[in-house]
Design a protein around this motif. Sequence first.
Motif, PDB file in Angstrom:
ATOM      1  N   PRO A 175      -7.988  -3.309  -5.977  1.00  0.00           N
ATOM      2  CA  PRO A 175      -6.715  -3.963  -6.336  1.00  0.00           C
ATOM      3  C   PRO A 175      -5.463  -3.195  -5.917  1.00  0.00           C
ATOM      4  O   PRO A 175      -4.421  -3.808  -5.683  1.00  0.00           O
ATOM      5  N   ARG A 176      -5.548  -1.880  -5.804  1.00  0.00           N
ATOM      6  CA  ARG A 176      -4.361  -1.085  -5.468  1.00  0.00           C
ATOM      7  C   ARG A 176      -4.349  -0.666  -3.988  1.00  0.00           C
ATOM      8  O   ARG A 176      -3.679   0.289  -3.619  1.00  0.00           O
ATOM      9  N   HIS A 177      -5.054  -1.383  -3.151  1.00  0.00           N
ATOM     10  CA  HIS A 177      -5.073  -1.071  -1.716  1.00  0.00           C
ATOM     11  C   HIS A 177      -3.685  -1.343  -1.137  1.00  0.00           C
ATOM     12  O   HIS A 177      -3.259  -2.487  -1.008  1.00  0.00           O
ATOM     13  N   PHE A 178      -2.985  -0.277  -0.798  1.00  0.00           N
ATOM     14  CA  PHE A 178      -1.575  -0.388  -0.397  1.00  0.00           C
ATOM     15  C   PHE A 178      -1.397  -1.289   0.819  1.00  0.00           C
ATOM     16  O   PHE A 178      -0.589  -2.222   0.809  1.00  0.00           O
ATOM     17  N   GLU A 179      -2.139  -0.994   1.888  1.00  0.00           N
ATOM     18  CA  GLU A 179      -1.937  -1.733   3.135  1.00  0.00           C
ATOM     19  C   GLU A 179      -2.278  -3.208   2.986  1.00  0.00           C
ATOM     20  O   GLU A 179      -1.599  -4.072   3.554  1.00  0.00           O
ATOM     21  N   ALA A 180      -3.324  -3.511   2.212  1.00  0.00           N
ATOM     22  CA  ALA A 180      -3.698  -4.912   2.027  1.00  0.00           C
ATOM     23  C   ALA A 180      -2.646  -5.655   1.218  1.00  0.00           C
ATOM     24  O   ALA A 180      -2.296  -6.793   1.532  1.00  0.00           O
ATOM     25  N   ARG A 181      -2.126  -5.016   0.167  1.00  0.00           N
ATOM     26  CA  ARG A 181      -1.107  -5.680  -0.636  1.00  0.00           C
ATOM     27  C   ARG A 181       0.168  -5.879   0.178  1.00  0.00           C
ATOM     28  O   ARG A 181       0.827  -6.916   0.085  1.00  0.00           O
ATOM     29  N   MET A 216       5.411  -6.152  -6.885  1.00  0.00           N
ATOM     30  CA  MET A 216       4.248  -5.516  -7.512  1.00  0.00           C
ATOM     31  C   MET A 216       3.885  -4.234  -6.781  1.00  0.00           C
ATOM     32  O   MET A 216       3.538  -3.224  -7.398  1.00  0.00           O
ATOM     33  N   LEU A 217       3.971  -4.280  -5.451  1.00  0.00           N
ATOM     34  CA  LEU A 217       3.644  -3.094  -4.664  1.00  0.00           C
ATOM     35  C   LEU A 217       4.585  -1.943  -5.017  1.00  0.00           C
ATOM     36  O   LEU A 217       4.149  -0.800  -5.195  1.00  0.00           O
ATOM     37  N   ILE A 218       5.869  -2.241  -5.140  1.00  0.00           N
ATOM     38  CA  ILE A 218       6.835  -1.195  -5.471  1.00  0.00           C
ATOM     39  C   ILE A 218       6.606  -0.663  -6.878  1.00  0.00           C
ATOM     40  O   ILE A 218       6.762   0.539  -7.134  1.00  0.00           O
TER      41      ILE A 218
END
Length: 218
Positions: free
Chosen positions: A103-109, A131-133
């Motif tokens: 769920p916290r995969h930066f590049e995918a999000r 959400m990413l930020i």
Amino acid sequence: MTFLLALAAVSMQAQTRQQLRDSLAYYSGQVMRRPHSADLRLRKASYNLQLEQWQYAKDEYDAVLKNDPQNLAALFYRAYANERLSLYKLARRDYEALLYVVPRHFEARLGLALLNQKDNRPTEAMDGINMLISQYPDSAVAYAARAGMETERGMYAPAEFDLTKAVELDPHNTDYIINRVNVRLLLGRKNDAREDLDAMLRLGVPKAALKEWYDKCR
């Protein structure tokens, strides 16, 4: 596509197109000899991507995922290939499948947020980048990406705020600075834009490369 292409560059050194073609030919031969090797298919697909052979890359990721549906690298890069093929629904499905596992995969999000922006889903795009930020408050990349969305929507003041945050987190990134120059000019703040250009000179950017921007600050 520069931004996502950098994410999808599979950590390889820059090569000439002929070198890329030679490497692709080598790994194509290896895949023919060992068609069940996921590693070889991923390596071959990486060269397909760098040569902008989106469908060939997608075919390799399809083969990997057929045997290993949760292969994170294949999901991420197939999403990228699908996006380049304008297969937005399939790209979204791949990003979501990856995020289901991590769920916290930066590049995918980030990729999903940018995809939604490109696919005219502004609310989903902004919700995703926000959400990413919130998950990565010290990421200059995330703030710069949100600034790009805001600039596209004519939200120049929020974009300037986010670019300022990005520059604070990564003060030597001239891409962020020049984007802030653009936004400040759109806001009519020529003096602030000129200060940014002066800062880029101090970072080693040739003045000739900034002449057009300086002209806009007059």
